[in-house]
Design a protein around this motif. Structure first.
Motif, short mmCIF file in Angstrom:
data_model
loop_
_atom_site.label_atom_id
_atom_site.label_comp_id
_atom_site.label_asym_id
_atom_site.label_seq_id
_atom_site.Cartn_x
_atom_site.Cartn_y
_atom_site.Cartn_z
N UNK A 1 7.44 20.67 -11.28
CA UNK A 1 8.48 20.20 -10.38
C UNK A 1 7.86 19.60 -9.13
N UNK A 2 8.64 18.81 -8.42
CA UNK A 2 8.16 18.22 -7.17
C UNK A 2 9.30 18.15 -6.15
N UNK A 3 8.90 18.09 -4.88
CA UNK A 3 9.85 17.86 -3.79
C UNK A 3 9.43 16.54 -3.14
N UNK A 4 10.42 15.72 -2.80
CA UNK A 4 10.09 14.37 -2.33
C UNK A 4 11.04 13.94 -1.21
N UNK A 5 10.63 12.95 -0.42
CA UNK A 5 11.46 12.50 0.71
C UNK A 5 11.36 13.48 1.87
N UNK A 6 12.35 13.46 2.77
CA UNK A 6 12.34 14.40 3.90
C UNK A 6 12.51 15.83 3.39
N UNK A 7 11.77 16.77 3.95
CA UNK A 7 11.94 18.16 3.50
C UNK A 7 13.30 18.69 3.97
N UNK A 8 13.71 19.80 3.36
CA UNK A 8 15.00 20.40 3.73
C UNK A 8 14.90 21.91 3.55
N UNK A 9 15.43 22.70 4.49
CA UNK A 9 15.37 24.15 4.33
C UNK A 9 16.11 24.55 3.05
N UNK A 10 15.45 25.35 2.24
CA UNK A 10 16.03 25.75 0.95
C UNK A 10 15.21 25.17 -0.21
N UNK A 11 14.32 24.21 0.10
CA UNK A 11 13.50 23.66 -0.99
C UNK A 11 12.62 24.74 -1.60
N UNK A 12 12.11 25.65 -0.76
CA UNK A 12 11.27 26.73 -1.30
C UNK A 12 12.09 27.68 -2.18
N UNK A 13 13.32 27.92 -1.76
CA UNK A 13 14.19 28.79 -2.58
C UNK A 13 14.45 28.12 -3.93
N UNK A 14 14.52 26.80 -3.92
CA UNK A 14 14.70 26.06 -5.18
C UNK A 14 13.46 26.18 -6.06
N UNK A 15 12.29 26.00 -5.45
CA UNK A 15 11.02 26.11 -6.22
C UNK A 15 10.96 27.50 -6.87
N UNK A 16 11.29 28.50 -6.08
CA UNK A 16 11.26 29.88 -6.60
C UNK A 16 12.20 30.02 -7.80
N UNK A 17 13.39 29.47 -7.65
CA UNK A 17 14.39 29.60 -8.71
C UNK A 17 13.93 28.88 -9.99
N UNK A 18 13.37 27.70 -9.82
CA UNK A 18 12.89 26.93 -10.99
C UNK A 18 11.78 27.71 -11.70
N UNK A 19 10.81 28.18 -10.91
CA UNK A 19 9.65 28.87 -11.50
C UNK A 19 10.11 30.15 -12.21
N UNK B 1 5.95 27.40 -18.89
CA UNK B 1 5.06 27.35 -17.71
C UNK B 1 5.43 26.17 -16.81
N UNK B 2 5.16 26.37 -15.53
CA UNK B 2 5.55 25.36 -14.52
C UNK B 2 4.32 24.86 -13.78
N UNK B 3 4.26 23.54 -13.63
CA UNK B 3 3.25 22.93 -12.77
C UNK B 3 3.95 22.47 -11.50
N UNK B 4 3.38 22.79 -10.36
CA UNK B 4 3.89 22.27 -9.09
C UNK B 4 3.13 20.99 -8.79
N UNK B 5 3.87 19.95 -8.46
CA UNK B 5 3.22 18.66 -8.13
C UNK B 5 3.25 18.53 -6.62
N UNK B 6 2.08 18.39 -6.01
CA UNK B 6 2.03 18.32 -4.54
C UNK B 6 2.35 16.91 -4.05
N UNK B 7 3.00 16.86 -2.88
CA UNK B 7 3.29 15.59 -2.17
C UNK B 7 4.13 14.61 -2.98
N UNK B 8 5.14 15.15 -3.66
CA UNK B 8 6.12 14.31 -4.34
C UNK B 8 5.49 13.40 -5.39
#
Ligand code: F6P
Length: 315
Positions: free
Chosen positions: A1-19, A28-35
């Protein structure tokens, strides 16, 4: 998964939920850094259920984020799709705003199953009632403006406050309503400066109000110009505050943590169900998914009934 554009509070909660949802399905999940930049350059880390411990309460995104110009080009999109194939990525979850969804759409067309999740403090994605981060940003702005009000009251001043929102006024309307602003300058609604600001301030003064809060959405125009005009028309001592990026930080509220958890879970379930080119949305109280195109098609209008209520109450 990745996060992209302006950050937003709750993105970490989303990452946690996905993982954690993926882990529960032995995926298994790969985190992609910097969108998308990370996808193009292969900047990847392996994630596990334990690696997301304790992040639900943290603002920002542990995966970092970026606005990736290369992803707007055919070459960049092809590189991103090639990385997915090379790493054996069966599906991608992309959290962000409309730019993020365009990237996900391009990858879906290249055969990489993609699910978008709306994460932006602007709440400007047309197909969803809610975007992760909006509530926290509103509360952060409210807390700051409540503090401003104390000093404006003591000095009998007018405070002109610029809030974020890019080209949209959803954040400004919500915040303006919640702080009891005298007026809100929104990109979506025309404003008669004399009637909607000067006259309201004059009536307020007659009724005993000695200070004013005026909210300016960044998409409306310059807060400084609004302040100069107010000072010229009323003679009232006026100060400008631009809240800026402070609105994007901080520990997410309950609403953002819960919505991120629900949307992350739904995104993984959508991939497992074989869906692609979809965006997870909140439709009234339901979390569901729609074609990404629907998230990009139209401009989201303001909540008209909230606008009317605010206009009536702010007298
Ligand atoms: O989209 C989120 C947002 O915070 C907007 O409200 C604002 O216009 C923009 O991002 C600011 O972007 P940057 O972080 O690149 O300055």
């Amino acid at each position: 998964m990745l996060t992209s554009g302006g950050d937003a509070p709750g993105m970490n909660a989303l990452i946690r939920s996905v993982v954690r949802t993926a882990s529960a399905h032995d995926i298994s999940v790969l985190g992609i850094r910097r969108g998308y930049s990370g996808l193009i350059n292969g900047d990847i880390l392996e994630m596990s259920a334990r690696s997301v411990d304790g992040i639900i309460r943290r603002g920002g995104t542990i995966l970092y984020t970026a606005r990736c110009k290369d992803m707007l080009t055919e070459e960049g999109q092809q590189k991103a799709a090639d990385t997915c194939r090379y790493l054996g990525i069966d599906g991608l979850i992309c959290c962000g705003g409309d730019g993020t969804f365009r990237g996900a759409q391009a990858l879906s067309r290249k055969g990489v199953p993609c699910i978008g999740v709306p994460g932006t403090i602007d709440n400007d994605i047309v197909c969803t009632d809610y975007t992760i981060g909006f509530d926290t940003a509103c509360n952060t702005a409210i807390e700051c403006i409540d503090k401003l009000r104390d000093t404006m009251q003591s000095h009998e001043r007018c405070s002109v406050v610029e809030v974020m929102g890019r080209r949209a006024g959803h954040l400004a309307l919500q915040v303006g309503c919640a702080v009891g602003a005298t007026a809100i300058c929104l990109p979506e609604r025309e404003l008669d400066f004399d009637v909607d600001i000067v006259e309201k301030m004059r009536i307020g003064r007659i009724k005993g109000r000695n200070h004013h809060i005026i909210i300016v959405a960044e998409g409306y125009g310059s807060a400084q110009e609004v302040a100069d005009q107010i000072h010229e028309a009323t003679g009232i001592d006026t100060r400008v505050t631009i809240l800026g990026h402070i609105q994007r930080g901080g520990s997410p509220t309950a609403q953002d943590r819960v919505m991120a958890t629900r949307m992350g879970h739904a995104a993984v379930e959508a991939l497992i169900a074989g869906k692609t080119n979809r965006v997870i949305v909140q439709d009234k109280s339901r979390v569901t998914d729609l074609d990404i195109e629907e998230g990009l098609s139209l401009k989201k209008d303001l909540d008209q009934s909230l606008f009317e209520a605010q206009q009536t109450v702010a007298i």
